[in-house]
Design a protein around this motif. Structure first.
Motif, PDB file in Angstrom:
ATOM      1  N   ASP A  62       0.817  -1.218   0.000  1.00 47.15           N
ATOM      2  CA  ASP A  62       0.000   0.000   0.000  1.00 47.15           C
ATOM      3  C   ASP A  62       0.850   1.267   0.000  1.00 47.15           C
ATOM      4  O   ASP A  62       0.559   2.226  -0.712  1.00 47.15           O
ATOM      5  CB  ASP A  62      -0.929   0.008   1.220  1.00 47.15           C
ATOM      6  CG  ASP A  62      -1.937  -1.137   1.192  1.00 47.15           C
ATOM      7  OD1 ASP A  62      -2.396  -1.473   0.089  1.00 47.15           O
ATOM      8  OD2 ASP A  62      -2.239  -1.682   2.269  1.00 47.15           O
ATOM      9  N   THR A  63       1.936   1.261   0.794  1.00 46.26           N
ATOM     10  CA  THR A  63       2.751   2.475   0.922  1.00 46.26           C
ATOM     11  C   THR A  63       4.024   2.439   0.091  1.00 46.26           C
ATOM     12  O   THR A  63       4.614   3.487  -0.193  1.00 46.26           O
ATOM     13  CB  THR A  63       3.139   2.686   2.398  1.00 46.26           C
ATOM     14  OG1 THR A  63       4.016   1.619   2.812  1.00 46.26           O
ATOM     15  CG2 THR A  63       1.908   2.709   3.288  1.00 46.26           C
ATOM     16  N   SER A  77       3.163 -13.970   2.489  1.00 44.47           N
ATOM     17  CA  SER A  77       2.415 -13.138   1.542  1.00 44.47           C
ATOM     18  C   SER A  77       2.987 -11.727   1.463  1.00 44.47           C
ATOM     19  O   SER A  77       2.841 -11.051   0.447  1.00 44.47           O
ATOM     20  CB  SER A  77       0.937 -13.078   1.948  1.00 44.47           C
ATOM     21  OG  SER A  77       0.345 -14.368   1.881  1.00 44.47           O
ATOM     22  N   HIS A  78       3.641 -11.278   2.539  1.00 39.33           N
ATOM     23  CA  HIS A  78       4.237  -9.945   2.555  1.00 39.33           C
ATOM     24  C   HIS A  78       5.604  -9.895   1.869  1.00 39.33           C
ATOM     25  O   HIS A  78       6.009  -8.835   1.393  1.00 39.33           O
ATOM     26  CB  HIS A  78       4.392  -9.462   3.996  1.00 39.33           C
ATOM     27  CG  HIS A  78       3.102  -9.021   4.619  1.00 39.33           C
ATOM     28  ND1 HIS A  78       3.001  -8.637   5.935  1.00 39.33           N
ATOM     29  CD2 HIS A  78       1.856  -8.908   4.093  1.00 39.33           C
ATOM     30  CE1 HIS A  78       1.751  -8.300   6.196  1.00 39.33           C
ATOM     31  NE2 HIS A  78       1.041  -8.457   5.101  1.00 39.33           N
ATOM     32  N   VAL A  79       6.325 -11.034   1.846  1.00 38.90           N
ATOM     33  CA  VAL A  79       7.712 -10.989   1.357  1.00 38.90           C
ATOM     34  C   VAL A  79       7.914 -11.713   0.021  1.00 38.90           C
ATOM     35  O   VAL A  79       8.946 -11.510  -0.632  1.00 38.90           O
ATOM     36  CB  VAL A  79       8.687 -11.563   2.407  1.00 38.90           C
ATOM     37  CG1 VAL A  79       8.603 -10.772   3.701  1.00 38.90           C
ATOM     38  CG2 VAL A  79       8.442 -13.035   2.670  1.00 38.90           C
ATOM     39  N   LEU A  80       6.960 -12.537  -0.393  1.00 39.78           N
ATOM     40  CA  LEU A  80       7.093 -13.273  -1.644  1.00 39.78           C
ATOM     41  C   LEU A  80       6.042 -12.819  -2.649  1.00 39.78           C
ATOM     42  O   LEU A  80       5.038 -12.199  -2.285  1.00 39.78           O
ATOM     43  CB  LEU A  80       6.951 -14.784  -1.402  1.00 39.78           C
ATOM     44  CG  LEU A  80       7.887 -15.414  -0.369  1.00 39.78           C
ATOM     45  CD1 LEU A  80       7.600 -16.908  -0.246  1.00 39.78           C
ATOM     46  CD2 LEU A  80       9.347 -15.175  -0.718  1.00 39.78           C
ATOM     47  N   ASN A  81       6.261 -13.151  -3.894  1.00 41.73           N
ATOM     48  CA  ASN A  81       5.337 -12.781  -4.973  1.00 41.73           C
ATOM     49  C   ASN A  81       4.212 -13.816  -5.052  1.00 41.73           C
ATOM     50  O   ASN A  81       4.174 -14.648  -5.957  1.00 41.73           O
ATOM     51  CB  ASN A  81       6.104 -12.701  -6.296  1.00 41.73           C
ATOM     52  CG  ASN A  81       5.217 -12.287  -7.453  1.00 41.73           C
ATOM     53  OD1 ASN A  81       4.053 -11.934  -7.274  1.00 41.73           O
ATOM     54  ND2 ASN A  81       5.771 -12.350  -8.664  1.00 41.73           N
ATOM     55  N   VAL A  82       3.297 -13.750  -4.088  1.00 44.07           N
ATOM     56  CA  VAL A  82       2.224 -14.750  -4.026  1.00 44.07           C
ATOM     57  C   VAL A  82       1.077 -14.429  -4.984  1.00 44.07           C
ATOM     58  O   VAL A  82       0.211 -15.284  -5.209  1.00 44.07           O
ATOM     59  CB  VAL A  82       1.686 -14.889  -2.589  1.00 44.07           C
ATOM     60  CG1 VAL A  82       2.780 -15.398  -1.661  1.00 44.07           C
ATOM     61  CG2 VAL A  82       1.106 -13.568  -2.088  1.00 44.07           C
ATOM     62  N   ASP A  83       1.058 -13.222  -5.544  1.00 47.69           N
ATOM     63  CA  ASP A  83       0.014 -12.901  -6.521  1.00 47.69           C
ATOM     64  C   ASP A  83       0.176 -13.748  -7.778  1.00 47.69           C
ATOM     65  O   ASP A  83      -0.802 -14.277  -8.316  1.00 47.69           O
ATOM     66  CB  ASP A  83       0.062 -11.417  -6.879  1.00 47.69           C
ATOM     67  CG  ASP A  83      -0.359 -10.523  -5.722  1.00 47.69           C
ATOM     68  OD1 ASP A  83      -1.108 -11.015  -4.859  1.00 47.69           O
ATOM     69  OD2 ASP A  83       0.065  -9.358  -5.682  1.00 47.69           O
ATOM     70  N   GLU A  84       1.420 -13.863  -8.234  1.00 43.51           N
ATOM     71  CA  GLU A  84       1.684 -14.681  -9.425  1.00 43.51           C
ATOM     72  C   GLU A  84       1.988 -16.134  -9.076  1.00 43.51           C
ATOM     73  O   GLU A  84       1.788 -17.030  -9.905  1.00 43.51           O
ATOM     74  CB  GLU A  84       2.865 -14.086 -10.199  1.00 43.51           C
ATOM     75  CG  GLU A  84       2.605 -12.725 -10.803  1.00 43.51           C
ATOM     76  CD  GLU A  84       3.789 -12.236 -11.607  1.00 43.51           C
ATOM     77  OE1 GLU A  84       4.127 -12.882 -12.626  1.00 43.51           O
ATOM     78  OE2 GLU A  84       4.390 -11.217 -11.216  1.00 43.51           O
ATOM     79  N   PHE A  85       2.465 -16.349  -7.849  1.00 40.57           N
ATOM     80  CA  PHE A  85       2.840 -17.696  -7.426  1.00 40.57           C
ATOM     81  C   PHE A  85       2.179 -17.984  -6.076  1.00 40.57           C
ATOM     82  O   PHE A  85       2.802 -17.859  -5.024  1.00 40.57           O
ATOM     83  CB  PHE A  85       4.367 -17.812  -7.314  1.00 40.57           C
ATOM     84  CG  PHE A  85       5.085 -17.453  -8.586  1.00 40.57           C
ATOM     85  CD1 PHE A  85       5.303 -18.402  -9.565  1.00 40.57           C
ATOM     86  CD2 PHE A  85       5.523 -16.141  -8.809  1.00 40.57           C
ATOM     87  CE1 PHE A  85       5.952 -18.069 -10.742  1.00 40.57           C
ATOM     88  CE2 PHE A  85       6.177 -15.805  -9.984  1.00 40.57           C
ATOM     89  CZ  PHE A  85       6.386 -16.768 -10.961  1.00 40.57           C
ATOM     90  N   PRO A  86       0.901 -18.374  -6.103  1.00 43.79           N
ATOM     91  CA  PRO A  86       0.119 -18.521  -4.864  1.00 43.79           C
ATOM     92  C   PRO A  86       0.692 -19.577  -3.921  1.00 43.79           C
ATOM     93  O   PRO A  86       1.301 -20.567  -4.346  1.00 43.79           O
ATOM     94  CB  PRO A  86      -1.266 -18.945  -5.376  1.00 43.79           C
ATOM     95  CG  PRO A  86      -1.300 -18.526  -6.811  1.00 43.79           C
ATOM     96  CD  PRO A  86       0.100 -18.648  -7.307  1.00 43.79           C
ATOM     97  N   LEU A  87       0.460 -19.330  -2.638  1.00 42.22           N
ATOM     98  CA  LEU A  87       0.851 -20.283  -1.612  1.00 42.22           C
ATOM     99  C   LEU A  87      -0.053 -21.506  -1.629  1.00 42.22           C
ATOM    100  O   LEU A  87      -1.240 -21.405  -1.944  1.00 42.22           O
ATOM    101  CB  LEU A  87       0.756 -19.644  -0.223  1.00 42.22           C
ATOM    102  CG  LEU A  87       1.691 -18.492   0.123  1.00 42.22           C
ATOM    103  CD1 LEU A  87       1.298 -17.920   1.486  1.00 42.22           C
ATOM    104  CD2 LEU A  87       3.130 -18.966   0.158  1.00 42.22           C
ATOM    105  N   THR A  88       0.520 -22.648  -1.289  1.00 38.67           N
ATOM    106  CA  THR A  88      -0.269 -23.848  -1.003  1.00 38.67           C
ATOM    107  C   THR A  88      -0.164 -24.083   0.492  1.00 38.67           C
ATOM    108  O   THR A  88       0.930 -24.302   1.024  1.00 38.67           O
ATOM    109  CB  THR A  88       0.269 -25.074  -1.763  1.00 38.67           C
ATOM    110  OG1 THR A  88       0.181 -24.833  -3.168  1.00 38.67           O
ATOM    111  CG2 THR A  88      -0.534 -26.319  -1.401  1.00 38.67           C
TER     112      THR A  88
END
Length: 572
Positions: A86-87, A271-282
């Motif tokens: 956000d910031t 979710s804050h430190v990795l690119n989970v938008d393109e590579f979702p967590l399982t």
């Protein structure tokens, strides 16, 4: 607060006083750093406390990464480089913590200069660490375990190895979790009870629940704490090479926690430190599922590569070029990831991870029945495949009227895969050790490797008494071995040349160049399907001998050249 540290210590190093004796740590470039003294620890922690207070004032979470090796160093950089979506501001302050041993302490001062302790072909590795240390000021390294008391999140990247007692017999080995167990004890003594403890190390299935949890829980009780440890597991899928950072930041992750709050916290952190938008967590229910996931995916890969070994032998004895067979199969989309196995399956994970599963089944879960057949046999095959490469060296030299014991052999490529500098458990090491046992004079070249520590420091690398030197005779003098950085010098006087790795630098070498640098015809052993048919034919025309793993068709090419020479002679 107390701290675990070496029994003998001296004062901190300075450029003017690099130290002497056995109490310093030497970087790969030869710079000496004196180990910290008793008084240094208190001052170090006081500085960290002040830093943490300032960082919390900026609204940043304190993340401690324990272990600054191949995974931890880059993970620390990725976390420190992350920003609030956000910031756009940094919201994590990372403290990389490394045990101050003579072997590893040098990483700390280098890290604090903004220099990566990990050499990589990925240009982003040094950039991200320098940026976070020097520009963003979100990353620092330390040697004191007291830093754990400052953590909101602790990421554990402590080595967990599998020690093999016999080469090619995984069943006699054991998982070495002693460093992890010691780490868990210290963590339980120092960590705040509401800190998320994320185990990123590849561990035997069950470690989080059967080892980490009880050790930390007991330590909490001794401190008078009734809190439940907030434990989670999420294994890395790091791939050393040109996309090192992306394999940490921009890649799929599996995670789990021992309870609901741990799962929620690990999902939020990743979710804050990795690119989970393109590579979702399982997200899995229990850590044992996440731990098993890593073991199974690496065992699967190892098994497929071992499976191809027997077909490689079939190809060699029946005039088949396995590299062409594999290319033909890969046209089919469902089989597009099939790859040629090469001279061995190196890297840190595939040679050992299946063994962690076997060990856990017996020693953590308490089962005595033998359910594992394919997994251990796959690792056994992969560990010994390089021995077959040495047989090809022997046979090629014999065809030229030479013997291994009276020959100079040059190995091109000592890392475990192309265009990386990682030598851990490489097939090349087994090749060198076996040829040394047979009496060969050895030279080696690799554009990505300056020091082959498995040989140069074989008395204590990877750990004391664990060197693969113990599986072979006549290894003592390999401690004096040094890489030959100049290719022409490495090839000069060679009787045999082993193309062991598909480094880009070797793919364009011509037969004429190699023969000229060697000073005459040589035996060429292709371990990785590097040579095409035209190149093989040219080697034979230059009176060289050629052998290759899975390259059974070379005899047809040799016969073709021989017949052409006979016809040319008759025509005269």
């Amino acid at each position: 607060m107390t701290d675990s540290r070496p029994e003998k210590e001296t004062r901190a190093a300075t450029p003017e006083n690099p130290g002497s004796g056995e109490h310093y740590s030497i970087s790969p470039d030869g710079e000496k750093f004196v180990l910290p003294s008793e008084s240094d620890y208190q001052q170090e922690f006081e500085n960290l406390q002040k830093l943490a207070e300032v960082q919390r004032g900026k609204g940043r979470e304190i993340v401690v990464v324990m272990g600054l090796g191949f995974v931890g160093a880059v993970m620390a950089g990725v976390v420190a480089d992350s920003t609030d979506p956000d910031t756009g501001e940094s919201n994590k302050f990372v403290i990389g913590m490394q045990r101050p041993s003579t072997r590893s302490y040098w990483k700390i001062p280098l890290f604090n200069r903004g220099l990566s302790p990990v050499k990589s072909e990925d240009p982003e590795v040094p950039v991200i660490i320098n940026r976070c240390v020097k520009e963003k000021e979100t990353l620092i390294a330390t040697y004191t375990y007291d830093a754990l008391s400052l953590a909101d999140v602790l990421v554990i990247d402590v080595q967990c190895d599998f020690i093999k007692q016999e080469l090619g017999n995984l069943a006699t080995g054991h998982a070495d979790i002693s460093a992890l167990e010691e780490s868990f004890k210290i963590i339980g003594q120092k960590i705040n009870p509401d800190c998320l403890i994320l185990i990123e190390t590849t561990v035997p299935p069950g470690t989080t629940e059967h080892v980490a949890y009880p050790i930390i829980k007991k330590a909490f009780k001794r401190r008078g704490l009734d809190d439940e440890p907030q434990l989670a597991h999420s294994y890395e899928r790091v791939m050393p090479g040109k996309e090192y950072v992306r394999s940490v930041r921009d890649f799929w992750r599996v995670c789990s926690g021992i309870n609901e709050i741990s799962r929620e916290k690990v999902v939020k952190f990743l979710s804050h430190v990795l690119n989970v938008d393109e590579f979702p967590l399982t997200v899995l229910d229990r850590p044992i599922e996440s731990e098993t996931c890593k073991i199974v995916e690496n065992s699967y890969r190892a098994s497929i590569l071992a499976f191809l070994h027997e077909w490689s032998l079939f190809a060699e004895t029946n005039g088949v070029d396995l590299t062409k067979v594999i290319k033909a199969i890969k046209v089919r989309p469902t089989h597009s990831n099939i790859i040629f196995p090469g001279p061995g399956i190196g890297g840190y994970c595939l040679p050992k991870d299946g063994g962690l599963g076997l060990w856990a089944y017996k020693h953590l879960m308490g089962f005595e029945n033998d359910i594992f057949k394919i997994t251990p046999e796959a690792i056994n095959i992969n560990d010994t495949r390089a021995l077959h490469a040495t047989q090809l060296v022997r046979d090629a030299l014999r065809n030229m009227g030479r013997i291994v014991a009276a020959s100079q052999v040059t190995l091109l490529g000592v890392s475990y895969r192309e265009d990386v500098g990682d030598t851990r458990y490489s097939g090349s090491e087994i090749i060198i050790r076996k040829l040394t046992e047979m009496g060969a004079e050895i030279k080696a070249h690799d554009p990505y490797v300056q020091h082959w520590w498995e040989l140069e420091e074989q008395a204590n690398y990877p750990v004391s008494s664990a060197s693969w030197a113990r599986f072979f005779r006549n290894q003592e003098h390999l401690s004096d071995f040094r890489m030959t950085p100049d290719l022409a010098e490495a090839l000069e006087g060679s009787d045999a040349v082993i193309l062991a790795v598909r480094h880009a630098a070797y793919l364009t070498l011509t037969p004429e160049e190699i023969v000229e640098m060697a000073g005459g015809p040589v035996a060429i052993i292709d371990c990785f399907g590097i040579l095409d048919d035209e190149t093989i034919e040219r080697y034979f025309e230059l009176d060289c001998e050629v052998k290759g793993l899975g390259r059974g068709h070379v005899n047809r090419i040799k016969d073709k050249v021989r017949q052409a020479k006979l016809r040319a002679a008759e025509a005269k």
